[in-house]
Motif scaffolding. Structure first.
Motif, PDB file in Angstrom:
ATOM      1  N   ALA A   1      16.096   7.951   2.458  1.00 34.18           N
ATOM      2  CA  ALA A   1      16.179   8.698   3.717  1.00 34.18           C
ATOM      3  C   ALA A   1      14.824   8.852   4.387  1.00 34.18           C
ATOM      4  O   ALA A   1      14.727   8.847   5.619  1.00 34.18           O
ATOM      5  CB  ALA A   1      16.807  10.069   3.471  1.00 34.18           C
ATOM      6  N   ILE A   2      13.761   8.965   3.606  1.00 31.99           N
ATOM      7  CA  ILE A   2      12.431   9.177   4.189  1.00 31.99           C
ATOM      8  C   ILE A   2      11.945   7.960   4.978  1.00 31.99           C
ATOM      9  O   ILE A   2      11.014   8.077   5.777  1.00 31.99           O
ATOM     10  CB  ILE A   2      11.379   9.531   3.109  1.00 31.99           C
ATOM     11  N   PHE A   3      12.571   6.812   4.762  1.00 27.69           N
ATOM     12  CA  PHE A   3      12.108   5.589   5.427  1.00 27.69           C
ATOM     13  C   PHE A   3      12.849   5.291   6.725  1.00 27.69           C
ATOM     14  O   PHE A   3      12.468   4.381   7.466  1.00 27.69           O
ATOM     15  CB  PHE A   3      12.244   4.390   4.487  1.00 27.69           C
ATOM     16  N   GLY A   4      13.923   6.039   7.008  1.00 25.49           N
ATOM     17  CA  GLY A   4      14.653   5.850   8.254  1.00 25.49           C
ATOM     18  C   GLY A   4      15.383   4.529   8.328  1.00 25.49           C
ATOM     19  O   GLY A   4      15.748   3.920   7.314  1.00 25.49           O
ATOM     20  N   GLU A   5      15.591   4.037   9.561  1.00 26.50           N
ATOM     21  CA  GLU A   5      16.402   2.847   9.779  1.00 26.50           C
ATOM     22  C   GLU A   5      15.773   1.584   9.217  1.00 26.50           C
ATOM     23  O   GLU A   5      16.472   0.575   9.022  1.00 26.50           O
ATOM     24  CB  GLU A   5      16.672   2.671  11.286  1.00 26.50           C
ATOM     25  N   GLN A   6      14.476   1.594   8.957  1.00 27.66           N
ATOM     26  CA  GLN A   6      13.813   0.410   8.413  1.00 27.66           C
ATOM     27  C   GLN A   6      14.331   0.047   7.028  1.00 27.66           C
ATOM     28  O   GLN A   6      14.088  -1.062   6.543  1.00 27.66           O
ATOM     29  CB  GLN A   6      12.304   0.653   8.357  1.00 27.66           C
ATOM     30  N   ALA A   7      15.031   0.966   6.399  1.00 29.30           N
ATOM     31  CA  ALA A   7      15.497   0.730   5.026  1.00 29.30           C
ATOM     32  C   ALA A   7      16.844   0.031   4.967  1.00 29.30           C
ATOM     33  O   ALA A   7      17.420  -0.093   3.883  1.00 29.30           O
ATOM     34  CB  ALA A   7      15.575   2.063   4.277  1.00 29.30           C
ATOM     35  N   HIS A   8      17.361  -0.452   6.094  1.00 29.63           N
ATOM     36  CA  HIS A   8      18.692  -1.067   6.082  1.00 29.63           C
ATOM     37  C   HIS A   8      18.857  -2.175   5.043  1.00 29.63           C
ATOM     38  O   HIS A   8      19.901  -2.241   4.383  1.00 29.63           O
ATOM     39  CB  HIS A   8      19.061  -1.588   7.478  1.00 29.63           C
ATOM     40  N   PRO A   9      17.895  -3.085   4.850  1.00 30.89           N
ATOM     41  CA  PRO A   9      18.093  -4.110   3.814  1.00 30.89           C
ATOM     42  C   PRO A   9      18.284  -3.516   2.418  1.00 30.89           C
ATOM     43  O   PRO A   9      19.157  -3.966   1.665  1.00 30.89           O
ATOM     44  CB  PRO A   9      16.810  -4.943   3.907  1.00 30.89           C
ATOM     45  N   LEU A  10      17.497  -2.509   2.063  1.00 34.29           N
ATOM     46  CA  LEU A  10      17.632  -1.894   0.741  1.00 34.29           C
ATOM     47  C   LEU A  10      18.937  -1.113   0.625  1.00 34.29           C
ATOM     48  O   LEU A  10      19.565  -1.088  -0.447  1.00 34.29           O
ATOM     49  CB  LEU A  10      16.446  -0.975   0.462  1.00 34.29           C
ATOM     50  N   ILE A  11      19.359  -0.473   1.703  1.00 31.20           N
ATOM     51  CA  ILE A  11      20.648   0.230   1.703  1.00 31.20           C
ATOM     52  C   ILE A  11      21.790  -0.765   1.501  1.00 31.20           C
ATOM     53  O   ILE A  11      22.703  -0.542   0.702  1.00 31.20           O
ATOM     54  CB  ILE A  11      20.839   1.002   3.027  1.00 31.20           C
TER      55      ILE A  11
ATOM     56  N   GLY B  72       0.793  -1.227   0.000  1.00 29.84           N
ATOM     57  CA  GLY B  72       0.000   0.000   0.000  1.00 29.84           C
ATOM     58  C   GLY B  72       0.820   1.268   0.000  1.00 29.84           C
ATOM     59  O   GLY B  72       0.438   2.270   0.631  1.00 29.84           O
ATOM     60  N   ALA B  73       1.941   1.295  -0.720  1.00 32.75           N
ATOM     61  CA  ALA B  73       2.787   2.482  -0.779  1.00 32.75           C
ATOM     62  C   ALA B  73       2.027   3.680  -1.323  1.00 32.75           C
ATOM     63  O   ALA B  73       1.186   3.556  -2.215  1.00 32.75           O
ATOM     64  CB  ALA B  73       3.995   2.202  -1.675  1.00 32.75           C
ATOM     65  N   THR B  74       2.314   4.864  -0.777  1.00 32.30           N
ATOM     66  CA  THR B  74       1.726   6.095  -1.290  1.00 32.30           C
ATOM     67  C   THR B  74       2.419   6.487  -2.590  1.00 32.30           C
ATOM     68  O   THR B  74       3.496   5.969  -2.927  1.00 32.30           O
ATOM     69  CB  THR B  74       1.894   7.231  -0.275  1.00 32.30           C
ATOM     70  N   ALA B  75       1.833   7.432  -3.312  1.00 30.70           N
ATOM     71  CA  ALA B  75       2.428   7.906  -4.565  1.00 30.70           C
ATOM     72  C   ALA B  75       3.821   8.479  -4.315  1.00 30.70           C
ATOM     73  O   ALA B  75       4.752   8.258  -5.108  1.00 30.70           O
ATOM     74  CB  ALA B  75       1.531   8.953  -5.212  1.00 30.70           C
ATOM     75  N   LYS B  76       3.986   9.208  -3.210  1.00 28.47           N
ATOM     76  CA  LYS B  76       5.304   9.783  -2.888  1.00 28.47           C
ATOM     77  C   LYS B  76       6.309   8.690  -2.604  1.00 28.47           C
ATOM     78  O   LYS B  76       7.466   8.754  -3.058  1.00 28.47           O
ATOM     79  CB  LYS B  76       5.185  10.719  -1.682  1.00 28.47           C
ATOM     80  N   GLU B  77       5.898   7.679  -1.859  1.00 27.30           N
ATOM     81  CA  GLU B  77       6.803   6.567  -1.550  1.00 27.30           C
ATOM     82  C   GLU B  77       7.202   5.816  -2.816  1.00 27.30           C
ATOM     83  O   GLU B  77       8.363   5.427  -2.986  1.00 27.30           O
ATOM     84  CB  GLU B  77       6.141   5.627  -0.545  1.00 27.30           C
ATOM     85  N   VAL B  78       6.260   5.630  -3.725  1.00 24.69           N
ATOM     86  CA  VAL B  78       6.561   4.957  -4.993  1.00 24.69           C
ATOM     87  C   VAL B  78       7.589   5.743  -5.793  1.00 24.69           C
ATOM     88  O   VAL B  78       8.495   5.164  -6.409  1.00 24.69           O
ATOM     89  CB  VAL B  78       5.273   4.733  -5.817  1.00 24.69           C
ATOM     90  N   GLN B  79       7.488   7.064  -5.783  1.00 22.93           N
ATOM     91  CA  GLN B  79       8.462   7.895  -6.495  1.00 22.93           C
ATOM     92  C   GLN B  79       9.870   7.689  -5.949  1.00 22.93           C
ATOM     93  O   GLN B  79      10.837   7.540  -6.712  1.00 22.93           O
ATOM     94  CB  GLN B  79       8.060   9.364  -6.400  1.00 22.93           C
ATOM     95  N   HIS B  80       9.994   7.701  -4.626  1.00 21.55           N
ATOM     96  CA  HIS B  80      11.313   7.493  -4.017  1.00 21.55           C
ATOM     97  C   HIS B  80      11.836   6.088  -4.312  1.00 21.55           C
ATOM     98  O   HIS B  80      13.021   5.912  -4.628  1.00 21.55           O
ATOM     99  CB  HIS B  80      11.246   7.721  -2.505  1.00 21.55           C
TER     100      HIS B  80
END
Length: 308
Positions: free
Chosen positions: A287-297, A211-219
């Motif tokens: 950056a907008i996702f914070g520490e939860q993005a560690h796997p993608l980073i 259920g990503a938002t349009a802004k999240e999909v852009q990032h």
């Protein structure tokens, strides 16, 4: 700058165990792929499909889908059918890419290519079978995801694999073979479509399932576009610097086919620099996702340090 085939751990600002995460997710994906495609009558076609689908590989595409879904609050179970379908489509593209009419390769992932084992006719049909089954599998196996999200995923995936994506990039790649002075714009078009479109779909579809938002999909799209191009640049470098035993496929094919590559335009050092900058740009989108993005980073960092 010195180029080696050594892998270095991605530099993380936390205790995130990337290679432990990667191994655990690979194991789950392998088990799901094995269960997704049993051998039934006519056995020959299912054996050919399974031969390439279960031939190993990094499984980065399904893992990207799962990681993105989980990043946005989804679950492994929600993402796994789409993740498996993405690997089916990727495998189809490899089977067809290896055919004599395309890249004419004898080895893939350290094994004989599909057409070398089953013949060109069955290899073509195995790819076709995987492509069709991928969409069926998403629809029939996905649980706890609203129908409107599944429709978005299917539309995005169809666009990524068709003439506006992977197929279009492959056409341009074939047209460019042996042509002198291929422009950087043309090379970018080839690889943002042939390689990048499906990789972007892996990330975006994972987000859509949750259920990503349009802004999240852009990032997420910009993150994936950057790592997709970085992935291809590193592929081009490895085609020059690695051996067949390391790559699991024939090395030096780009040079033999007189293909334009990033190192042929920029040289090895500048190509590596561009890939590293793309990874920096990709991580900035998270950056907008914070520490939860560690796997993608970590996956972004891994792309420029991989050896095959």
């Amino acid at each position: 700058m010195v180029f080696t085939n050594d892998i270095h751990l991605p530099k993380q600002g936390s205790d995130f165990d990337f290679f432990g995460y990667l191994a655990e997710r690979q194991t789950r994906v392998e088990a799901a792929l094995d269960g997704a495609l049993p051998v039934i009558y006519p056995e020959k076609i299912y054996e050919a499909m399974r031969y390439s689908l279960l031939a190993g590989g990094k499984r980065l595409r399904p893992i990207l889908c799962i990681a993105t879904c989980e990043l946005l609050g989804g679950t492994l179970e929600m993402a796994m059918p789409t993740a498996c379908s993405l690997e089916m489509i990727h495998t189809m593209s490899l089977i067809h890419d290896d055919l004599p009419a395309m890249d004419n390769d004898d080895f893939r992932r350290g094994k004989l290519t599909n057409h070398k084992v089953f013949g060109e006719d069955i290899a073509i049909l195995a790819g076709d079978g995987l492509l069709a089954y991928a969409f069926e599998f998403i629809v029939t196996q996905t649980k706890s995801v609203p129908a409107d999200r599944l429709l978005q995923v299917i539309a995005r995936l169809g666009r990524a694999v068709g003439a506006s994506g992977l197929v279009g990039g492959q056409v341009m790649d074939l047209d460019a073979e042996g042509q002198p002075n291929i422009s950087l714009d043309t090379l970018n078009f080839i690889h943002t479509h042939k390689t990048g479109a499906l990789l972007e779909a892996c990330v975006v579809c994972g987000g859509m399932l949750a259920g990503a938002t349009a802004k999240e999909v852009q990032h997420l799209s910009r993150y994936a576009q950057n790592i997709g191009l970085a992935f291809q640049i590193i592929d081009d470098i490895l085609d020059i610097t690695a051996t067949r035993d390391i790559l699991g496929k024939t090395a030096g094919k780009d040079l033999q086919a007189q293909k334009a590559t990033y190192p042929s335009i920029w040289g090895l050092e500048e190509s590596q620099r561009h890939a590293q900058q793309l990874v920096i740009n990709a991580k900035a989108e998270l950056a907008i996702f914070g520490e939860q993005a560690h796997p993608l980073i970590a996956i972004a960092d891994y792309i420029t340090s991989r050896r095959h």
